[in-house]
Design an enzyme around this catalytic site. Structure first.
Site, PDB file in Angstrom:
ATOM      1  N   GLU A 297       0.818  -1.214   0.000  1.00 11.78           N
ATOM      2  CA  GLU A 297       0.000   0.000   0.000  1.00 11.78           C
ATOM      3  C   GLU A 297       0.856   1.270   0.000  1.00 11.78           C
ATOM      4  O   GLU A 297       0.546   2.228  -0.700  1.00 11.78           O
ATOM      5  CB  GLU A 297      -0.932   0.000   1.211  1.00 11.78           C
ATOM      6  CG  GLU A 297      -2.048  -1.017   1.159  1.00 11.78           C
ATOM      7  CD  GLU A 297      -1.638  -2.403   1.639  1.00 11.78           C
ATOM      8  OE1 GLU A 297      -2.478  -3.317   1.610  1.00 11.78           O
ATOM      9  OE2 GLU A 297      -0.464  -2.548   2.052  1.00 11.78           O
TER      10      GLU A 297
ATOM     11  N   HIS B 292     -10.229  -5.754  10.019  1.00 10.49           N
ATOM     12  CA  HIS B 292     -10.858  -5.553   8.707  1.00 10.49           C
ATOM     13  C   HIS B 292     -12.268  -4.991   8.841  1.00 10.49           C
ATOM     14  O   HIS B 292     -13.082  -5.139   7.928  1.00 10.49           O
ATOM     15  CB  HIS B 292     -10.921  -6.870   7.931  1.00 10.49           C
ATOM     16  CG  HIS B 292      -9.605  -7.443   7.559  1.00 10.49           C
ATOM     17  ND1 HIS B 292      -8.809  -8.082   8.472  1.00 10.49           N
ATOM     18  CD2 HIS B 292      -8.932  -7.471   6.378  1.00 10.49           C
ATOM     19  CE1 HIS B 292      -7.694  -8.496   7.866  1.00 10.49           C
ATOM     20  NE2 HIS B 292      -7.752  -8.129   6.602  1.00 10.49           N
TER      21      HIS B 292
END
Length: 325
Positions: free
Chosen positions: A61, A131
């Site tokens: 990322e 998450h």
């Protein structure tokens, strides 16, 4: 023509339109290409625009978001980069907070960062603590970023088009629980100006300010409260930065009561920010203390039963409304 499509399809249509209009618009991220995105939001775009413009990236990322910021800053591209889960924000802090958010200011307005960072938030899927978070307050805290959080397919399409066409870095947050909901969306392209809230339901007794999936729970609570003769106004900010303070304050002045519903953690949150605005700009109109309906300040449990209790519910919203009446 207006037809009913899902939230995910509305996102897809906005991306497709912007890519067809401007060759500088590209998509980058994990599984956005051949797979079509883990929630289906980029389905079909890889086949239509090819691997150069719909780029599957490594699981890095910091790398691909940094590349997108650089491409935007140099005028090479208008990238739409996807951070699969907002929980992964930690590995991109420097790129987003110190580079994208500050370049225009540090270069005296000469640098533009026309980049959209799409990401997902929200609990309710037994995806556990890493998450399932709603960390939008972290983006709101940093000057230089625009932060968008739509609740309907109509808003998603119009706000994403406006975000891609904006010359500032925009963080576009999509709640995982909304991808499958349907709503009326025009076939033709349209944009919704950033910084305009939407009154999803008018009322006179209590104002509820709610975000993303919480808007639907607020509307559910408002429907039940109506049966008891309680009139609730539901305000959806839609864009958290810039924030339409006037619409929120005017609603509070009209009803005299405020409940804020948000899925973010309670401390230093969007909910507390709205409460502070109410206290500083509409205090003399308040007939009761402001109520916040948020999750507890704990990691999100994996257990579906515990997770259900953790998430703000329509019942908890109803209770909060009744407590201030």
């Amino acid at each position: 023509m207006v037809r009913e499509i899902t939230f995910a399809q509305a996102i897809n249509e906005a991306l497709d339109y912007e890519m067809s209009k401007d060759e500088k618009v590209i998509i980058m991220g994990e599984d956005v290409g051949r797979y079509g995105g883990i929630f289906g939001a980029t389905a079909g775009l890889y086949e239509k625009y090819g691997p150069e413009r719909v780029r599957d990236t490594p699981i890095s990322e910091a790398g691909f978001i940094g590349a997108a910021i650089g491409a935007a800053a140099t005028g090479l591209l208008r990238p739409v980069v996807e951070l699969m889960f907002i929980d992964f924000l930690g590995v991109t802090f420097d790129q987003i907070f110190n580079q994208a958010a500050k370049m225009r200011y540090m270069f005296g307005g000469k640098a533009k960062i026309p980049m959209v960072l799409r990401t997902t938030c929200g609990a309710g899927f037994a995806a556990a603590a890493q998450h399932s978070q709603s960390l939008h307050a972290l983006f709101i805290h940093v000057p230089g970023l625009k932060v968008i959080m739509p609740s309907t397919p109509y808003d998603a399409k119009g706000l994403l088009i406006a975000s891609i066409e904006d010359d500032d870095p925009v963080v576009f947050i999509e709640h995982k629980g909304l991808y499958g909901i349907k709503g009326p969306v025009p076939e033709e392209p349209y944009s919704i100006p950033l910084g305009e809230a939407d009154i999803k339901k008018e009322g006179k007794d209590v104002t509820i300010v709610a975000t993303a999936a919480m808007v639907h729970k607020a509307l559910e609570a408002a429907k039940k409260l109506k049966e008891e003769g309680i009139s609730v106004e539901v305000v959806d900010p839609r864009t958290l930065v810039p924030l339409d303070v006037d619409t929120i304050v005017n609603s509070i002045k009209k009803t005299g009561r405020l409940v804020v519903v948000d899925e973010g953690y309670p401390r230093c949150s969007f909910a507390t920010d709205i409460a502070a605005i109410a206290a500083s700009k509409a205090f003399e109109y308040l007939k009761a203390p402001v109520k916040l309906v948020t999750p507890p300040a704990t990691p999100i449990p994996f257990s579906p039963a515990l997770e259900k209790e953790w998430i703000p519910s329509a019942e908890k919203i109803e209770k909060a409304v009744k407590e201030i009446l």
